[in-house]
Design an enzyme around this catalytic site. Structure first.
Site, PDB file in Angstrom:
ATOM      1  N   ASP A 194       0.883  -1.302   0.004  1.00  0.00           N
ATOM      2  CA  ASP A 194       0.119  -0.217   0.000  1.00  0.00           C
ATOM      3  C   ASP A 194       0.843   1.149   0.055  1.00  0.00           C
ATOM      4  O   ASP A 194       0.340   2.362  -0.042  1.00  0.00           O
ATOM      5  CB  ASP A 194      -1.217   0.009   1.287  1.00  0.00           C
ATOM      6  CG  ASP A 194      -0.043  -0.402   2.325  1.00  0.00           C
ATOM      7  OD1 ASP A 194       0.406  -1.067   2.734  1.00  0.00           O
ATOM      8  OD2 ASP A 194      -0.365   0.739   3.357  1.00  0.00           O
ATOM      9  N   ASP A 227       4.692   7.900   0.956  1.00  0.00           N
ATOM     10  CA  ASP A 227       4.563   7.585   2.243  1.00  0.00           C
ATOM     11  C   ASP A 227       5.856   7.477   3.245  1.00  0.00           C
ATOM     12  O   ASP A 227       6.233   6.435   3.558  1.00  0.00           O
ATOM     13  CB  ASP A 227       3.717   6.258   2.519  1.00  0.00           C
ATOM     14  CG  ASP A 227       2.009   6.648   2.323  1.00  0.00           C
ATOM     15  OD1 ASP A 227       1.754   7.601   2.200  1.00  0.00           O
ATOM     16  OD2 ASP A 227       1.450   5.507   2.380  1.00  0.00           O
TER      17      ASP A 227
HETATM   18  P1  AMP Z   1       0.485   4.371   6.582  1.00  0.00           P
HETATM   19  O1  AMP Z   1       1.214   3.598   7.930  1.00  0.00           O
HETATM   20  O2  AMP Z   1       0.566   5.815   6.817  1.00  0.00           O
HETATM   21  O3  AMP Z   1       1.017   4.067   5.433  1.00  0.00           O
HETATM   22  O4  AMP Z   1      -0.955   4.071   6.913  1.00  0.00           O
HETATM   23  C1  AMP Z   1      -1.384   2.649   7.041  1.00  0.00           C
HETATM   24  C2  AMP Z   1      -2.959   2.714   7.006  1.00  0.00           C
HETATM   25  O5  AMP Z   1      -3.402   3.086   8.434  1.00  0.00           O
HETATM   26  C3  AMP Z   1      -3.688   3.539   6.090  1.00  0.00           C
HETATM   27  O6  AMP Z   1      -4.801   2.812   5.658  1.00  0.00           O
HETATM   28  C4  AMP Z   1      -3.802   4.634   6.804  1.00  0.00           C
HETATM   29  O7  AMP Z   1      -4.931   5.610   6.250  1.00  0.00           O
HETATM   30  C5  AMP Z   1      -4.155   4.339   8.240  1.00  0.00           C
HETATM   31  N1  AMP Z   1      -3.723   5.276   9.259  1.00  0.00           N
HETATM   32  C6  AMP Z   1      -2.551   5.576   9.642  1.00  0.00           C
HETATM   33  N2  AMP Z   1      -2.564   6.539  10.387  1.00  0.00           N
HETATM   34  C7  AMP Z   1      -3.914   7.010  10.782  1.00  0.00           C
HETATM   35  C8  AMP Z   1      -4.680   7.728  11.547  1.00  0.00           C
HETATM   36  N3  AMP Z   1      -4.121   8.661  12.656  1.00  0.00           N
HETATM   37  N4  AMP Z   1      -6.069   7.900  11.650  1.00  0.00           N
HETATM   38  C9  AMP Z   1      -6.696   6.926  10.813  1.00  0.00           C
HETATM   39  N5  AMP Z   1      -6.211   5.996   9.955  1.00  0.00           N
HETATM   40  C10 AMP Z   1      -4.759   6.059   9.961  1.00  0.00           C
HETATM   41 MG    MG Z   2       0.549   4.316   3.599  1.00  0.00          MG
END
Ligand code: AMP
Ligand code: MG
Length: 491
Positions: free
Chosen positions: A250, A260
């Site tokens: 992702d 990201d």
């Molecule tokens: P990431 O680690 O940023 O790649 O995010 C992985 C998943 O977790 C994605 O679906 C993000 O949208 C979700 N996510 C990360 N941080 C948050 C947050 N603070 N609130 C809601 N969803 C989150």
């Molecule tokens: Mg991500």
């Protein structure tokens, strides 16, 4: 005057199961702490108008500009090898797309703009630290010439977010060629929705690979094209010592941009096994593992495309395997070409690969600083009197001397002048990278309301290939007490 965004949205016109329509949740009192004025201009936005209370409201999601069609995109993904059938934008909202001055379509997305139907646990918000980290590193990557999403603005929300402690909240405005990921394909493939996979593939071809539109085997060609861009991207990461930290499917962009920025980090001393991310306990995403993981992620993409390749599954698999088989060659060619340039070779000879590998081996054994070794090697190419500055970086300087003698013999066979060679090397070996200890220091100051160090770091990193004496200390590796051994997602 109100701020005008020349939106021309296409993703929001795709079928309803591609996203959720959701508006940002207004924040208490937005305050713009950074506006990327050159990028604003490039996107056809007026930086003077954006640099205003109204701009801060828009760039925090408190006010929607005309023409915005806010959506949270659906995607799935393999996280550390485990498949999650639904992730999606849980704290990001795509406002829309604009065409930039180069004619390239760009997503404008708010990150930290509140919950969406895809937020499961989180609050949909972002803390100031990670927002500034992404701003700094993505803009540094851009200046280093590496495909990347960019940062248009950082806004303090005036609210706190609760993580391990209470932290100031912020919103980042992210700009990307698109936010379509390997995980976007996986979302539909996992639901056996072949029509949606095809629709997405067609959208991607039109947007990112338009030359493939008339290709007889357009979906095969798409896979090959994505593989080519990822192979090139990962080679470039390795050339500058970048560790993404969370190379989940992702977080793998279909357009070939770095996307990201979480617990990402740059190498100080060269260690191919280096891991910084606190959540990467197995070293899955270690520096030298990144090419292997990219291929793993691309294999997941290929699996999604199988139904588009052939109705005969065995045939489709054989075709996918053949296409995936080109990744190692493509990666190796890009990686080796870049390494040759890093040591100042203009030509290719047998033995060059071994020559570079032996330098890297000596660097690893001698714990030599990755960035400084190559940068100073450029000065050594100008004048052997500068060798001392390079050898001083090695725990065992004699290991460098031995290597340098072989290198001098090799470059002496090429007609370029020492000055030409130095210039070519300095054009690929940066003096300045966003060193982890600098980022940490900048974040600590910003959390305490002092953004001057952030501003200065941005200025230094905007011209990474120019030696600038007034910023000399920014080139230095951390002192032992400054060393950052772990980075955190800190979402
Ligand atoms: P990431 O680690 O940023 O790649 O995010 C992985 C998943 O977790 C994605 O679906 C993000 O949208 C979700 N996510 C990360 N941080 C948050 C947050 N603070 N609130 C809601 N969803 C989150
Ligand atoms: Mg991500």
């Amino acid at each position: 005057m109100t701020v005008h965004f020349p939106f021309q949205n296409t993703y929001a016109a795709l079928p309803a199961n591609f996203f959720a329509r959701v508006a940002p949740t207004p924040v208490a009192s937005p305050r713009l702490i950074k506006l990327n004025r050159p990028l604003a201009l490039h996107l056809g936005l007026d930086p003077d108008l954006l640099d205003s209370p109204e701009g801060a409201e828009i760039l925090s999601g408190k006010r929607l500009p005309d023409g915005a069609e806010p959506i949270a995109m659906a995607y799935a993904g393999h996280q550390f090898g485990h498949f999650v059938p639904q992730l999606g934008d849980g704290r990001a909202i795509l406002l829309g797309e604009v065409i930039d001055r180069d004619g390239v379509r760009r997503d404008i997305q708010l990150k930290g703009s509140g919950p969406t139907p895809f937020s499961r646990r989180g609050d949909g918000r972002a803390a100031l630290g990670p927002v500034l980290r992404e701003y700094i590193v993505s803009e540094a990557m851009f200046a280093l010439g590496i495909p990347t999403t960019r940062s248009l603005a950082a806004v303090m929300s005036g609210e706190s977010v609760i993580r391990e402690t209470m932290l100031p909240g912020a919103v980042l405005t992210r700009v990307a060629a698109s936010h379509i990921r390997v995980g976007t394909f996986q979302y539909f493939a996992a639901r056996e929705d072949t029509d949606a996979v095809r629709r997405l593939a067609d959208h991607v071809i039109e947007r990112h690979y338009p030359r493939l539109a008339d290709h007889a085997r357009r979906y095969h060609a798409l896979l090959e094209a994505v593989i080519g861009r990822q192979a090139d991207l990962i080679a470039r990461w390795l050339h500058i010592g970048f560790i993404h930290g969370v190379m989940n499917t992702d977080n793998t962009s279909i357009s070939g941009e770095t996307i990201d920025y979480g617990p990402c980090a740059f190498l100080d001393h060269y260690d191919p096994g280096q891991v910084f991310s606190s959540i990467d306990e197995m070293g899955r995403y270690a520096y030298a593992n990144q090419p292997r993981i990219a291929l793993w992620n691309l294999t997941r993409l290929a699996e999604c495309l199988l139904p588009l390749f052939s109705d005969d599954q065995e045939k489709a698999i054989a075709q996918a395997q053949e296409i995936l088989g080109v990744f190692p060659e493509k990666f190796t060619a890009a990686y080796q070409a870049g390494l040759r340039a890093k040591i100042g070779l203009f030509t290719t000879r047998d033995g060059d690969e071994a020559l570079v590998q032996d330098l890297l081996k000596a660097m690893a054994e001698g714990k030599a600083d990755f960035t400084l070794t190559f940068r100073r090697l450029g000065d050594a190419a100008l004048d052997a009197a500068n060798d001392g500055k390079v050898r001083a970086l090695f725990a065992d300087p004699a290991a460098f001397d031995e290597w340098a003698a072989r290198w001098r013999k090799r470059i002496a066979d090429e007609p370029q002048s020492p000055a030409e060679r130095q210039a070519a090397m300095h054009a690929v070996n940066p003096a300045f990278i966003p060193r982890n200890h600098r980022i940490e220091a900048v974040i600590t100051a910003a959390v305490a309301n002092d953004t001057a160090p952030f501003e200065e770091l941005i200025k230094v990193l905007a011209k990474p290939f120019e030696d600038r004496s007034e910023f000399a200390e920014y080139a230095n590796p951390p002192k032992p007490e400054e060393r950052v051994c772990q980075t955190f997602c800190g979402t």
